[in-house]
Scaffold this motif. Structure first.
Motif, mmCIF file in Angstrom:
data_model
loop_
_atom_site.group_PDB
_atom_site.id
_atom_site.type_symbol
_atom_site.label_atom_id
_atom_site.label_comp_id
_atom_site.label_asym_id
_atom_site.label_seq_id
_atom_site.Cartn_x
_atom_site.Cartn_y
_atom_site.Cartn_z
ATOM 1 N N ALA A 84 5.592 47.493 49.655
ATOM 2 C CA ALA A 84 5.519 47.906 48.255
ATOM 3 C C ALA A 84 6.695 48.128 47.585
ATOM 4 N N LEU A 128 7.991 44.991 39.273
ATOM 5 C CA LEU A 128 6.712 45.634 39.171
ATOM 6 C C LEU A 128 6.752 47.206 39.047
ATOM 7 N N HIS A 137 5.122 50.131 40.460
ATOM 8 C CA HIS A 137 4.116 50.495 41.823
ATOM 9 C C HIS A 137 3.381 51.776 41.627
ATOM 10 N N LEU A 187 1.924 46.773 40.586
ATOM 11 C CA LEU A 187 1.486 46.714 41.940
ATOM 12 C C LEU A 187 0.500 47.742 42.232
ATOM 13 N N LEU A 211 -2.574 45.469 46.554
ATOM 14 C CA LEU A 211 -1.877 45.284 47.848
ATOM 15 C C LEU A 211 -3.100 46.308 48.750
ATOM 16 N N ASP A 258 -1.532 50.035 44.634
ATOM 17 C CA ASP A 258 -1.562 50.477 46.094
ATOM 18 C C ASP A 258 -2.638 51.478 46.178
ATOM 19 N N LEU A 298 8.330 44.485 47.035
ATOM 20 C CA LEU A 298 7.561 43.839 45.978
ATOM 21 C C LEU A 298 7.977 44.373 44.543
ATOM 22 N N LYS A 299 8.087 45.497 44.464
ATOM 23 C CA LYS A 299 8.313 46.174 43.364
ATOM 24 C C LYS A 299 9.834 45.786 42.945
ATOM 25 N N ASN A 353 0.122 41.165 38.130
ATOM 26 C CA ASN A 353 -0.812 42.355 38.633
ATOM 27 C C ASN A 353 -1.281 41.895 40.068
ATOM 28 N N ILE A 354 -0.820 42.862 40.970
ATOM 29 C CA ILE A 354 -1.217 42.545 42.394
ATOM 30 C C ILE A 354 -1.617 43.919 42.899
ATOM 31 N N LYS A 391 2.033 48.807 54.098
ATOM 32 C CA LYS A 391 2.141 48.852 52.586
ATOM 33 C C LYS A 391 3.087 49.305 51.925
#
Length: 190
Positions: free
Chosen positions: A18, A27, A29, A83, A6, A85, A21-22, A3-4, A14
């Motif tokens: 994102a 992950l 988002h 993630l 951002l 955001d 990253l996903k 779990n992040i 971002k």
């Protein structure tokens, strides 16, 4: 589960990062802006409640925002991680998120801030505003006000996560690939 959170000022990249990253870390988002728009458009109970505050020009209370986010987490029980955001934006939201995740036997693994010089970001947003049609990206005063708000609200959050040993700053200036490589260097340690 990873779990992040951002962080980053408007224009810091971002949204672009994102997406990376996903995909890379599989992950889910969760963008609070997208969640709000979905709930309001679909006239969910929470969306209607949020709209009553927004229509008056008031901020949506943390409790409503948190309920929307929890609902999204609950919809994705098989996710490899989330993630976050645009959330949390306050210490109260961070504490509520921590409590919610703890109730599921989970926690925030890392918070990553994409950092960039305001002058570079202002120029980037003004350029984006020429094609995006977003009025908030076309007015330098509005952009600077958004940065002021970000600085005031996010500084305490950075300290909150630093105290937990979960805060990482990443240089957000450079090519997309360069920033992605910097993010990966941080997140691949988990």
């Amino acid at each position: 589960m990873i779990n992040i959170v951002l962080f980053g000022k408007p224009g810091a990249g971002k949204g672009t990062q994102a997406e990376f990253l996903k995909e890379k870390y599989n992950l889910t988002h969760l963008s609070t802006g997208d969640i709000f728009r979905y709930n309001i458009k679909n006239e969910t109970e929470l969306g209607q409640l949020a709209k009553t505050y927004m229509d008056k020009g008031d901020l949506v209370p943390d409790a409503v925002t948190i309920q929307m986010l929890q609902s999204e987490v609950e919809k994705n029980p098989d996710s490899a991680g989330f993630l976050f955001d645009g959330f949390p934006r306050t210490i109260a939201q961070a504490e509520a998120l921590d409590a919610f995740l703890a109730s599921k036997g989970e926690s925030i693994r890392a918070t990553v801030a994409l950092e960039a010089d305001d002058e570079i970001l202002v120029a980037r947003l003004l350029e984006r505003g020429k094609t995006s049609g977003r009025p908030d990206d076309q007015d330098e005063e509005k952009i600077r006000n958004r940065y002021q708000e970000y600085n005031e609200k996010t500084a305490p959050l950075m300290a909150y996560y630093q105290a937990q040993g979960k805060f990482y700053a990443v240089d957000g200036i450079g090519s997309i690939a360069e920033v992605t490589a910097r993010l990966s260097a941080v997140l691949d340690t988990f």
